[in-house]
Write an enzyme that holds these catalytic residues in place. Structure first.
Site, mmCIF file in Angstrom:
data_model
loop_
_atom_site.group_PDB
_atom_site.id
_atom_site.type_symbol
_atom_site.label_atom_id
_atom_site.label_comp_id
_atom_site.label_asym_id
_atom_site.label_seq_id
_atom_site.Cartn_x
_atom_site.Cartn_y
_atom_site.Cartn_z
ATOM 1 N N ARG A 62 1.628 -11.722 5.731
ATOM 2 C CA ARG A 62 2.564 -12.590 5.025
ATOM 3 C C ARG A 62 3.042 -13.672 5.981
ATOM 4 O O ARG A 62 3.239 -13.422 7.174
ATOM 5 C CB ARG A 62 3.776 -11.794 4.533
ATOM 6 C CG ARG A 62 3.507 -10.890 3.345
ATOM 7 C CD ARG A 62 3.217 -11.677 2.071
ATOM 8 N NE ARG A 62 2.998 -10.801 0.915
ATOM 9 C CZ ARG A 62 1.809 -10.381 0.509
ATOM 10 N NH1 ARG A 62 0.713 -10.749 1.155
ATOM 11 N NH2 ARG A 62 1.701 -9.613 -0.567
ATOM 12 N N HIS A 90 -4.693 -18.206 1.326
ATOM 13 C CA HIS A 90 -4.377 -16.837 0.871
ATOM 14 C C HIS A 90 -5.557 -16.213 0.113
ATOM 15 O O HIS A 90 -5.447 -15.851 -1.064
ATOM 16 C CB HIS A 90 -3.110 -16.809 0.021
ATOM 17 C CG HIS A 90 -2.473 -15.453 -0.062
ATOM 18 N ND1 HIS A 90 -1.112 -15.240 -0.035
ATOM 19 C CD2 HIS A 90 -3.015 -14.203 -0.165
ATOM 20 C CE1 HIS A 90 -0.853 -13.946 -0.131
ATOM 21 N NE2 HIS A 90 -2.007 -13.281 -0.212
HETATM 22 P P1 NDP Z 1 0.282 0.070 4.113
HETATM 23 O O1 NDP Z 1 1.644 0.344 3.566
HETATM 24 O O2 NDP Z 1 -0.813 1.025 3.793
HETATM 25 O O3 NDP Z 1 0.362 0.000 5.720
HETATM 26 C C1 NDP Z 1 1.410 -0.606 6.395
HETATM 27 C C2 NDP Z 1 1.278 -0.333 7.900
HETATM 28 O O4 NDP Z 1 2.273 -1.095 8.599
HETATM 29 C C3 NDP Z 1 1.518 1.131 8.260
HETATM 30 O O5 NDP Z 1 0.667 1.532 9.295
HETATM 31 C C4 NDP Z 1 2.980 1.124 8.748
HETATM 32 O O6 NDP Z 1 3.270 2.121 9.701
HETATM 33 C C5 NDP Z 1 3.032 -0.232 9.425
HETATM 34 N N1 NDP Z 1 4.420 -0.696 9.528
HETATM 35 C C6 NDP Z 1 5.298 -0.954 8.532
HETATM 36 N N2 NDP Z 1 6.507 -1.329 9.031
HETATM 37 C C7 NDP Z 1 6.357 -1.311 10.384
HETATM 38 C C8 NDP Z 1 7.239 -1.577 11.455
HETATM 39 N N3 NDP Z 1 8.530 -1.934 11.253
HETATM 40 N N4 NDP Z 1 6.776 -1.442 12.720
HETATM 41 C C9 NDP Z 1 5.495 -1.057 12.935
HETATM 42 N N5 NDP Z 1 4.597 -0.781 11.961
HETATM 43 C C10 NDP Z 1 5.037 -0.904 10.690
HETATM 44 O O7 NDP Z 1 -0.074 -1.412 3.680
HETATM 45 P P2 NDP Z 1 -1.533 -2.043 3.411
HETATM 46 O O8 NDP Z 1 -2.383 -1.754 4.598
HETATM 47 O O9 NDP Z 1 -2.041 -1.669 2.078
HETATM 48 O O10 NDP Z 1 -1.163 -3.631 3.339
HETATM 49 C C11 NDP Z 1 -0.582 -4.306 4.431
HETATM 50 C C12 NDP Z 1 -0.153 -5.716 4.027
HETATM 51 O O11 NDP Z 1 -1.287 -6.585 3.947
HETATM 52 C C13 NDP Z 1 0.495 -5.855 2.655
HETATM 53 O O12 NDP Z 1 1.872 -5.475 2.693
HETATM 54 C C14 NDP Z 1 0.299 -7.309 2.325
HETATM 55 O O13 NDP Z 1 1.425 -8.045 2.754
HETATM 56 C C15 NDP Z 1 -0.902 -7.720 3.171
HETATM 57 N N6 NDP Z 1 -2.055 -8.152 2.332
HETATM 58 C C16 NDP Z 1 -2.505 -9.455 2.384
HETATM 59 C C17 NDP Z 1 -3.616 -9.858 1.652
HETATM 60 C C18 NDP Z 1 -4.184 -11.242 1.755
HETATM 61 O O14 NDP Z 1 -5.018 -11.626 0.927
HETATM 62 N N7 NDP Z 1 -3.831 -12.029 2.735
HETATM 63 C C19 NDP Z 1 -4.306 -8.910 0.750
HETATM 64 C C20 NDP Z 1 -3.784 -7.581 0.812
HETATM 65 C C21 NDP Z 1 -2.697 -7.222 1.558
HETATM 66 P P3 NDP Z 1 3.434 3.684 9.254
HETATM 67 O O15 NDP Z 1 2.099 4.080 8.690
HETATM 68 O O16 NDP Z 1 3.725 4.384 10.524
HETATM 69 O O17 NDP Z 1 4.510 3.727 8.229
HETATM 70 C C1 OXD Z 2 -1.643 -8.565 -1.613
HETATM 71 C C2 OXD Z 2 -2.115 -9.940 -1.413
HETATM 72 O O1 OXD Z 2 -0.570 -8.198 -1.098
HETATM 73 O O2 OXD Z 2 -3.133 -10.325 -2.038
HETATM 74 O O3 OXD Z 2 -2.355 -7.795 -2.289
HETATM 75 O O4 OXD Z 2 -1.533 -10.672 -0.619
#
Ligand code: NDP
Ligand code: OXD
Length: 267
Positions: free
Chosen positions: A182, A230
């Site tokens: 993001r 994006h």
């Molecule tokens: P998940 O919820 O599966 O994973 C999130 C990860 O981030 C976990 O490992 C979590 O740690 C870690 N995390 C969260 N908060 C913290 C923190 N404060 N400090 C350290 N680590 C942290 O999410 P996804 O993998 O499914 O998606 C991740 C992001 O990717 C989405 O939220 C979205 O914003 C972005 N995205 C962007 C896209 C694009 O097209 N550009 C498409 C899809 C997604 P823990 O496991 O220990 O809780």
């Molecule tokens: C998502 C994205 O969060 O596309 O799935 O950014």
């Protein structure tokens, strides 16, 4: 409600709202809606066909920087034939921020191409072949070994602005940032300053604080910034559809849906 980038305030007129099923992985926009009722479950897409394309984008960016493709594109524009000094994958340690459904796939895909890979998450993970770090205590050690930093964190109050001057200073001089999570993760002023000073050599950005990225924004014309609109991973309609149907069934049966968001964590 099935939601994706809903206009602000659109939850207000829904007094019988039972759940918000988000058609993406990130739920930051829904959670930031001031009209969101406190007791309604928020459900996100888990996987949704996103990890593979996200990993491809991340791998491409790492290879782009390692193989000096921006330099060669520039040379071609000037009809210059000049081989540049090359380096090996093992000289390019990559750090992946966020090791969830997407981050773990990104980390494994890049590792498979023989780049040394570290990962950082809130709680410590075990991922074969990947050096893992966790929490604020592990952040600097993680950053200091990331020649390319790939961000796949969710956007939460804790991660907002996490890619800032302090983080860039902790990275090796001349390193690179890839943001596919993001726009709010990046402090834009700090990023431009780090590029200007040479602390960072480049950035590849798919997400922005304001989307579409306004035409006046300096990222568009910066020689060391690559902008994409994006597109790192489009949600697969078929995957989203089956997950939404499954979750509506679960909600109707009083079961916990897949991808239920923990509001205390913000993801
Ligand atoms: P998940 O919820 O599966 O994973 C999130 C990860 O981030 C976990 O490992 C979590 O740690 C870690 N995390 C969260 N908060 C913290 C923190 N404060 N400090 C350290 N680590 C942290 O999410 P996804 O993998 O499914 O998606 C991740 C992001 O990717 C989405 O939220 C979205 O914003 C972005 N995205 C962007 C896209 C694009 O097209 N550009 C498409 C899809 C997604 P823990 O496991 O220990 O809780
Ligand atoms: C998502 C994205 O969060 O596309 O799935 O950014």
């Amino acid at each position: 409600m099935l939601a994706w980038r809903q206009p602000p305030g659109s939850l207000a007129g829904l007094p019988n709202l039972k759940a918000v099923l988000v058609l993406g992985a990130g739920v930051d926009l829904v959670l930031s809606d001031p009209e969101l009722p406190i007791d309604v479950p928020i459900v996100r897409l888990v996987d949704g066909g996103l990890p593979g394309p996200m990993a491809e984008y991340a791998l491409y960016s790492v290879l782009h920087f390692q193989r000096r493709m921006s330099d060669y594109f520039e040379q071609q524009r000037n009809t210059v034939w000049r081989p540049l000094e090359e380096s090996l994958a093992r000289q390019w340690p990559v750090g992946v921020m966020g090791l969830g459904v997407i981050g773990a796939t990104v980390a494994r895909r890049i590792l498979a191409q023989e780049f040394p890979v570290s990962g950082w998450s809130r709680t410590k993970k075990t991922l074969a072949g990947i050096d893992v770090f966790a929490g604020s205590a592990g952040l600097n050690a993680f950053l200091s070994r990331s020649r390319v930093l790939v961000n796949v964190l969710p956007l939460t109050p804790e991660t907002f602005g996490i890619l800032n001057a302090r983080a860039f200073a902790a990275m090796p001089r001349g390193s690179y940032v890839v943001n596919i999570a993001r726009g709010g993760h990046i402090n834009q002023v700090d990023l431009l300053a780090a590029l200007e000073s040479g602390q960072l050599a480049g950035a590849m950005l798919d997400v922005f604080q304001e989307e579409p990225l306004p035409a006046y924004h300096p990222f568009w014309r910066h020689p060391n910034v690559i902008v994409t609109p994006h597109v790192a991973a489009p949600t697969l309609a078929s995957e989203a559809e089956s997950q939404v149907l499954e979750n509506i069934g679960r909600l109707e049966r009083g079961e916990v849906p897949l991808g239920i968001v923990n509001r205390d964590h913000g993801y």
